[in-house]
Design an enzyme around this catalytic site. Structure first.
Site, PDB file in Angstrom:
ATOM      1  N   VAL A 153       5.192   7.519  12.151  1.00  0.00           N
ATOM      2  CA  VAL A 153       4.236   7.952  13.197  1.00  0.00           C
ATOM      3  C   VAL A 153       3.207   8.892  12.582  1.00  0.00           C
ATOM      4  O   VAL A 153       3.560   9.917  11.992  1.00  0.00           O
ATOM      5  CB  VAL A 153       4.954   8.708  14.340  1.00  0.00           C
ATOM      6  N   LYS A 174       7.440   1.445  11.592  1.00  0.00           N
ATOM      7  CA  LYS A 174       7.501   1.760  13.036  1.00  0.00           C
ATOM      8  C   LYS A 174       7.946   0.581  13.878  1.00  0.00           C
ATOM      9  O   LYS A 174       8.637   0.744  14.873  1.00  0.00           O
ATOM     10  CB  LYS A 174       6.149   2.295  13.534  1.00  0.00           C
ATOM     11  N   GLU A 186       9.725   9.889   8.906  1.00  0.00           N
ATOM     12  CA  GLU A 186       8.535  10.714   9.203  1.00  0.00           C
ATOM     13  C   GLU A 186       7.244   9.894   9.120  1.00  0.00           C
ATOM     14  O   GLU A 186       6.312  10.080   9.911  1.00  0.00           O
ATOM     15  CB  GLU A 186       8.464  11.879   8.204  1.00  0.00           C
ATOM     16  N   GLY A 200      -2.858   4.914   4.941  1.00  0.00           N
ATOM     17  CA  GLY A 200      -3.307   5.036   3.561  1.00  0.00           C
ATOM     18  C   GLY A 200      -2.135   5.331   2.638  1.00  0.00           C
ATOM     19  O   GLY A 200      -1.132   5.913   3.046  1.00  0.00           O
ATOM     20  N   GLU A 257      -7.309  -5.246   9.660  1.00  0.00           N
ATOM     21  CA  GLU A 257      -6.635  -6.424   9.104  1.00  0.00           C
ATOM     22  C   GLU A 257      -7.406  -7.693   9.476  1.00  0.00           C
ATOM     23  O   GLU A 257      -8.114  -7.707  10.486  1.00  0.00           O
ATOM     24  CB  GLU A 257      -5.235  -6.555   9.716  1.00  0.00           C
ATOM     25  N   THR A 275       0.824  -1.214   0.000  1.00  0.00           N
ATOM     26  CA  THR A 275       0.000   0.000   0.000  1.00  0.00           C
ATOM     27  C   THR A 275       0.858   1.265   0.000  1.00  0.00           C
ATOM     28  O   THR A 275       0.702   2.142  -0.860  1.00  0.00           O
ATOM     29  CB  THR A 275      -0.906   0.015   1.255  1.00  0.00           C
ATOM     30  N   VAL A 276       1.809   1.343   0.943  1.00  0.00           N
ATOM     31  CA  VAL A 276       2.583   2.584   1.075  1.00  0.00           C
ATOM     32  C   VAL A 276       3.554   2.738  -0.099  1.00  0.00           C
ATOM     33  O   VAL A 276       3.657   3.818  -0.707  1.00  0.00           O
ATOM     34  CB  VAL A 276       3.343   2.622   2.424  1.00  0.00           C
ATOM     35  N   ILE A 323       0.698  12.918   8.832  1.00  0.00           N
ATOM     36  CA  ILE A 323       0.848  14.081   9.730  1.00  0.00           C
ATOM     37  C   ILE A 323       2.338  14.398   9.911  1.00  0.00           C
ATOM     38  O   ILE A 323       3.101  13.534  10.330  1.00  0.00           O
ATOM     39  CB  ILE A 323       0.224  13.806  11.125  1.00  0.00           C
ATOM     40  N   LYS A 377       4.648   3.369  17.792  1.00  0.00           N
ATOM     41  CA  LYS A 377       4.652   4.784  17.383  1.00  0.00           C
ATOM     42  C   LYS A 377       4.950   5.695  18.579  1.00  0.00           C
ATOM     43  O   LYS A 377       5.673   6.675  18.449  1.00  0.00           O
ATOM     44  CB  LYS A 377       3.305   5.151  16.749  1.00  0.00           C
TER      45      LYS A 377
HETATM   46  N1  HSE Z   1      -2.656   0.014  11.130  1.00  0.00           N
HETATM   47  C1  HSE Z   1      -2.356   1.391  11.400  1.00  0.00           C
HETATM   48  C2  HSE Z   1      -3.595   2.114  11.879  1.00  0.00           C
HETATM   49  C3  HSE Z   1      -1.811   2.133  10.217  1.00  0.00           C
HETATM   50  O1  HSE Z   1      -4.666   1.522  11.954  1.00  0.00           O
HETATM   51  O2  HSE Z   1      -3.481   3.283  12.195  1.00  0.00           O
HETATM   52  C4  HSE Z   1      -0.387   1.873   9.950  1.00  0.00           C
HETATM   53  O3  HSE Z   1       0.398   2.269  11.026  1.00  0.00           O
END
Ligand code: HSE
Length: 423
Positions: free
Chosen positions: A128, A101, A125, A298, A186, A13-14, A132, A201
């Site tokens: 976390v 993380k 960056e 996302g 998930e 995804t990322v 943001i 985080k």
């Molecule tokens: N699974 C995390 C969340 C996103 O639900 O915020 C990725 O760190």
């Protein structure tokens, strides 16, 4: 115009978000940053995007041995093989940008040592708060401050679940199932719902904010899977909402670190952070209260943070490292099983509905020095009554002792819930 050759490790995804942003915004980035970003190589188990064949590589060595590649973006997630690849890339003198993380929270000292050896940069960056821009804000915009506290919603999945439980009055299990069907949670939700993701985080965020390495072993962690719609309703009756908060508070050289469901007043700015949004509310010596809000996950939001690191690293002549000696611990944590912290508590007990029962329970609380702010009887039936207490700030240790005693009392049918509060 500077040209930067990039390798991406992991096109999930990322990674896909990063690829898409570079493809879509290449000209704009070149125009305003005077940087030509070129994705030269990608190492991934699978490819959901249409990637030119010549960019795909089969092993990390292809990337490590390529002298043209200056920046490696690690978006694989998990610990291995990400950690090995990141350290190899840093040893090869390549700057690494990571969103991972779990890896950073667990292996930060080792990774930074590898970076320092070759002078390569290590940026994270996106690890976390997704999109943001919080870590660089701590490094670059809030340097003047001694940070005192952090209250953060840094897990979108749990915030989504708690928001739906609150707005629709549904049970945890039903909302979790819906969230899984919609792809918000998930298939194995443990990392999110049991607070592990927020704990990783918080370790990174608090280490940055307090300039001290604060490993995950210092963090008390509790998830949301035991939160009931009943407690959410009662919290609302008292004017509170329940959020999974990551909390860090500094008191001189002591620091308390905890991730757990927390009741906060409906009027608190974090109470209005709904659905899968994240927010970080901090207090600093000069700035006072400051809050950051946005998408914590996302493809594009997290990709935005990754790209900010890539561009920052590309412009940087000399990379900076954490300001703390991250192989040592300079600060004393307030650990759950040792000193403990103090906060107000919400306690729900299911009691036998007989005369004098309340006196027995409140005496027990009084014996431990726990002072009651408010008590309400809910749902009284012939044999059983639910009693909800809000306490004045009490020591965690004392509350746990009282709870353990409650469980042995014949008039207590069930300790329904113990939820920490922050005002
Ligand atoms: N699974 C995390 C969340 C996103 O639900 O915020 C990725 O760190």
């Amino acid at each position: 115009m500077k040209e930067i050759n990039i390798a991406i490790l992991g096109l999930g995804t990322v990674g896909s978000g990063v690829y898409q942003i570079i493809e879509d915004n290449r000209d704009q980035i070149a125009h305003k940053e005077l940087l030509q970003l070129r994705i030269k190589k990608i190492l991934s188990r699978s490819y959901h995007l249409d990637i030119p064949e010549e960019k795909k590589v089969a092993n990390i060595q292809d990337i490590l041995d390529d002298p043209e590649i200056g920046i490696v973006i690690e978006t694989m997630g998990g610990i291995e093989p990400a950690r090995t690849y990141v350290i190899q890339a840093l040893h090869a003198g390549k700057t690494v940008v990571s969103a991972n993380k779990q890896m950073i929270a667990n292996y930060w000292p080792e990774i930074e040592e590898a970076a320092k050896k070759t002078g390569a940069g290590f940026y994270y960056e996106a690890s976390v708060g997704g999109g943001i821009p919080i870590l660089r804000a701590l490094d670059d915009s809030l340097q003047a401050n001694m940070m005192y506290s952090i209250f953060a919603i840094i897990n979108g999945t749990t915030n989504y679940i708690l928001t739906k439980m609150t707005s629709e009055g549904k049970d945890y299990d039903d909302v979790l199932k819906e969230a899984q069907q919609l792809g918000y949670a998930e298939a194995d939700p443990t990392a999110d719902v049991e607070g592990f993701d927020a704990m990783y985080k918080l370790s990174i965020l608090a280490s940055k904010a307090f300039h001290a390495r604060l490993p995950i072993e210092y963090i008390y962690r509790e998830g949301i899977s035991h939160i009931t719609k009943q407690d959410i309703q009662y919290a609302s009756d008292f004017g509170y909402v329940i959020k999974l908060l990551a909390i860090a508070k500094r008191e001189k050289d002591n620091i308390e670190l905890r991730v757990h469901p927390t009741m906060i007043p409906q009027t608190h700015p974090l109470a209005n952070v709904r659905d899968s949004f994240n927010a970080i509310f901090m207090n600093g010596s000069a700035v006072g209260d400051v809050m950051f809000y946005g998408r914590g996950a996302g493809a594009l939001p997290t990709g935005s943070a990754v790209l900010s690191d890539v561009i920052y690293a590309a412009h940087t002549c000399q990379h900076r490292y954490s300001t703390f000696e991250n192989t040592k611990n300079f600060i004393s944590p307030i650990l759950y099983f040792e000193d403990n912290w103090t906060c107000p508590f919400y306690i729900r007990l299911n009691l036998l509905n007989v005369p004098g029962v309340l006196a027995q329970v409140t005496k027990q609380m009084g014996d431990y020095g726990i002072s009651i702010l408010s008590v309400i009887q809910k749902d009284a039936k012939k044999d059983e009554a639910t009693i909800v207490f809000l306490t004045y700030p009490a020591k965690e240790k004392d509350v746990q002792k009282a709870v353990s005693d409650f469980k042995k009392m014949s008039v207590v049918k069930e300790v329904g819930a113990v939820i920490r509060m922050e005002n």
